[in-house]
Design an enzyme around this catalytic site. Structure first.
Site, PDB file in Angstrom:
ATOM      1  N   ARG A 166       0.839  -1.192   0.000  1.00 24.43           N
ATOM      2  CA  ARG A 166       0.000   0.000   0.000  1.00 24.43           C
ATOM      3  C   ARG A 166       0.880   1.250   0.000  1.00 24.43           C
ATOM      4  NH1 ARG A 166      -5.026   1.509   4.032  1.00 24.43           N
ATOM      5  NH2 ARG A 166      -3.486   1.143   5.694  1.00 24.43           N
ATOM      6  N   ASP A 444      -4.231   2.836  14.204  1.00 23.80           N
ATOM      7  CA  ASP A 444      -3.374   3.427  13.182  1.00 23.80           C
ATOM      8  C   ASP A 444      -3.896   4.819  12.868  1.00 23.80           C
ATOM      9  OD1 ASP A 444      -5.582   3.081  11.530  1.00 23.80           O
ATOM     10  OD2 ASP A 444      -4.635   1.596  10.236  1.00 23.80           O
TER      11      ASP A 444
END
EC number: 2.3.3.9
Length: 522
Positions: A166, A444
Site C-alpha cells: 500500500r 493506526d
C-alpha cells in the site's frame, strides 16, 4: 544539449540507512522524476477538486450517484483477468514494513500480507527506505531479521503469503525527494521505487507487482492511477495490465462511484475493500459539519447497522457484478495478555464480525495480528470455494441507506477515550511508529482520525451527552487537561497534545492530521 536541459533535476536527502543506495538507484529516481513531471499537475488538480466537492457539501449538498456516469453503472462490462495467486484472499493481514513484521506477516498463515507505507507507517525518511529494502529483499531471498534483544532469528517459511503493497495516498508529499524544486508525491515515490526493484522479481517468483490504493475519492483519481500504472509498465517493459490493484473504498464520495472506479481501472483492478475506519472518518469529514449528523461514540458505529452496513452490502453487489473481489474490513482487536476472559471476548467479537462478512458475501477479510488469522480463517474457511464471486446480495442499498446515521450514546467516557487514543497515537507517530497497540486494539492513523474528527464535530456543535450535559468548550478543556496529565511523560506527548488540541479547536476542519503532523515528524 537539449536532452540535458530537459532532464529532471532530482534532489534526494541523505539517509542513515546503510543500503539506501540499493533502492535510490538512478533508474528508480528517474522513474520517480518522470512520474512527477507527467502526472503531478493532474494530481494537484484532483486534490483541488476535493476542496470544491467539500464546498458543495458545506453548502448543504449530499453525495449522490453521478448522472453523467449512468451508462457506466448500467453497462454490462467486467474487469480484466485476475492472477492465479490472487484468487484466494480469504484472510489478509496488514502492518508496517519493518523486517520483523514483514517476516511474521508473510509466515502468519494469511493468504495475503499488505505491507503498509500509509496508515501503519509514520513516514520518516529512513523508515520508508528501510521498508523498500525489506520488500526488495523478500523477492531476492535476502529477507532476514535477528532480534537484538533476544537473539532470535526470523526467516521466511516455504509458503509465504502473497505480498501487496500500500503506497501513500495522493495527498501526502515526500519532502525528501524534489524534482525541479518541487516535492514529489509520496504515492508516486512508493509505487515507483517498489516496482523498479521488485516487479520483475515478483513475476519471476510466480507472483506480480500488486498494490492496495488508498483514499481515492472519484473515478478521475482512479483514472490517474490507471495512467500512472500504465506509464510504469511501459517504462519497465511490462505487459499492459501486469500491475494489479485493489482499491480501498474508504471515503464517502468513493462509495458513490464504485462502478466508475472499477471501470477506470478495469485493466489493472482485481477488487475493492471496505476500509471501514477511514470510511467513518471520511463520513464525518465530508458531511459531519452539521448539527443533524452528530455521530455517537465510535464503539456504537458497527458494521451491522446504518451507513456502514449499507456500504458493505453495496460494495459486494458492485464488485461481484463486475467479476471483482469484495474484501471485508479490518478487525482491529489484538490478543489480551494476562486476561483470558477479555481475550476470549475479543476473539468472539472478531469471529462475529467475520461471520457477518461471510453472510454479506465478502470474498475475504483483514486482521491486524497473526493470532487472529486462525479466527478469521475459521469463518472464511467454510466457503465452498476460494471466494464468493457467485454470491449476490438480495437487495442493493440506495442513497438514503448509504447516508443513514448510526444511533447510539454519546458519553463522557467516549469523549475521554477519543482524547487518550488520539494523543497517544499522535505521540507514537511523531516518534516514528505508525501502528500502536492501545487498550487491546491496534490503532493506526485511520482510527486516530476518527477520534479527532468526532472531538472536532462534538465540540463545534456542543453535542449533547447522554448524562444531560453538552460538550462545551469549558468541559472539553477540563477533560482534555485531565486526560493528557494522566498519560504522564510519554515521549513527544507535548507536541502531540498541542497538535491534537489545534486540530479539534480549529474552525476549519483539517483534511488529514498527517499533513500538519508531517512537518513535526522526528
Amino acid at each position: 544539449m537539449s536532452d540535458a536541459l530537459d532532464r529532471p533535476r532530482t534532489e534526494v536527502a541523505p539517509s542513515g540507512i546503510a543500503r539506501a543506495n540499493e533502492v535510490l538507484t538512478p533508474a528508480a529516481l528517474d522513474l520517480v522524476a518522470d512520474l512527477h513531471r507527467h502526472f503531478d499537475v493532474r494530481r494537484r488538480a484532483l486534490l483541488d477538486d476535493r476542496d470544491k466537492r467539500q464546498a458543495r457539501y458545506a453548502a448543504g449538498h449530499r453525495p449522490d450517484f453521478r448522472e453523467d456516469t449512468r451508462a457506466i453503472r448500467e453497462g454490462g462490462w467486467r474487469i480484466g483477468p485476475i492472477p492465479d495467486d490472487l484468487t484466494d484472499r480469504r484472510v489478509e493481514i496488514t502492518g508496517p514494513t519493518n523486517a520483523k513484521m514483514v517476516i511474521n506477516a508473510l509466515n502468519s498463515g494469511a493468504r495475503v500480507f499488505m505491507a503498509d507505507f500509509e496508515d501503519a507507517t509514520a513516514p520518516r525518511w529512513d523508515e520508508l527506505l528501510q521498508g523498500q529494502v525489506n520488500l526488495k529483499d523478500r523477492w531476492t531471498g535476502r529477507l532476514a531479521f535477528t532480534d537484538p534483544d533476544t537473539g532470535k532469528d526470523y526467516r521466511l517459511n516455504g509458503t509465504p503469503a502473497v505480498l501487496i503493497v500500500r503506497p501513500r495516498g495522493l495527498h501526502l508529499p515526500e519532502a525528501h525527494v524534489s524534482v525541479d524544486g518541487e516535492a514529489v508525491a509520496g504515492a508516486f515515490f512508493d509505487a515507483a521505487i517498489y516496482c523498479c526493484h521488485s516487479a520483475h522479481a515478483a513475476l519471476a517468483n510466480g507472483s506480480g507487482p500488486y498494490f492496495y490504493l488508498p483514499k481515492l475519492e472519484s473515478m478521475e483519481e482512479a483514472a490517474l492511477w490507471s495512467d500512472v500504472l500504465g506509464f510504469i509498465e511501459e517504462r519497465l517493459r511490462l505487459r499492459h495490465g501486469t500491475i494489479k490493484v485493489t482499491v480501498l473504498i474508504e471515503t464517502l464520495p468513493a462509495a458513490f462511484e464504485m462502478d466508475e472506479i472499477l471501470h477506470a481501472l478495469k485493466d489493472h483492478i482485481v477488487g475493492l475493500n471496505c476500509g471501514r475506519w477511514d470510511y467513518i472518518f471520511s463520513a464525518i469529514k465530508r458531511i459531519g459539519d452539521s448539527p443533524d449528523w452528530l455521530t455517537p461514540d465510535r464503539s456504537a458505529m458497527t458494521m451491522d447497522k446504518a451507513f456502514l452496513a449499507a456500504y458493505s452490502i453495496r460494495l459486494v453487489a458492485t464488485c461481484h457484478r463486475r467479476g471483482a473481489f469484495a474484501m471485508g474490513g479490518m478487525a482491529a482487536f489484538i490478543p489480551v495478555k494476562g486476561d483470558e476472559a477479555a481475550n476470549a471476548a475479543a476473539f468472539a467479537k472478531v469471529r462475529a464480525d467475520k461471520d457477518r462478512e461471510v453472510r454479506n458475501g465478502h470474498d475475504g477479510t483483514w486482521v491486524a495480528h497473526p493470532a487472529l488469522v486462525p479466527v478469521a480463517m475459521e469463518a472464511f474457511g467454510g466457503l465452498s470455494g476460494p471466494n464468493q464471486l457467485d454470491v449476490m446480495p438480495e437487495t442493493l442499498p440506495d442513497r438514503e441507506a448509504m447516508l443513514e446515521l448510526h444511533d447510539g450514546p454519546r458519553t463522557e467516557s467516549g469523549v475521554r477515550e477519543n482524547i487518550r487514543v488520539a494523543a497517544q497515537y499522535i505521540a507514537a507517530w511523531l516518534g516514528g511508529r505508525g501502528a500502536v497497540p492501545l487498550y487491546n486494539l491496534m490503532e493506526d492513523a485511520a482510527t486516530a482520525e476518527i477520534c479527532r474528527a468526532q472531538l472536532w464535530q462534538w465540540l463545534k456543535y456542543e453535542a449533547p451527552i447522554c448524562d444531560g450535559r453538552h460538550l462545551t468548550r469549558d468541559l472539553f478543556e477540563h477533560w482534555f487537561q485531565e486526560e493528557i496529565q494522566a498519560l504522564g511523560d510519554l515521549p513527544h506527548l507535548a507536541e502531540a497534545s498541542k497538535l491534537l488540541y489545534q486540530l479539534v479547536t480549529w474552525k476549519r476542519f483539517e483534511e488529514f492530521l498527517t499533513l500538519p503532523g508531517y512537518r513535526l515528524l522526528h
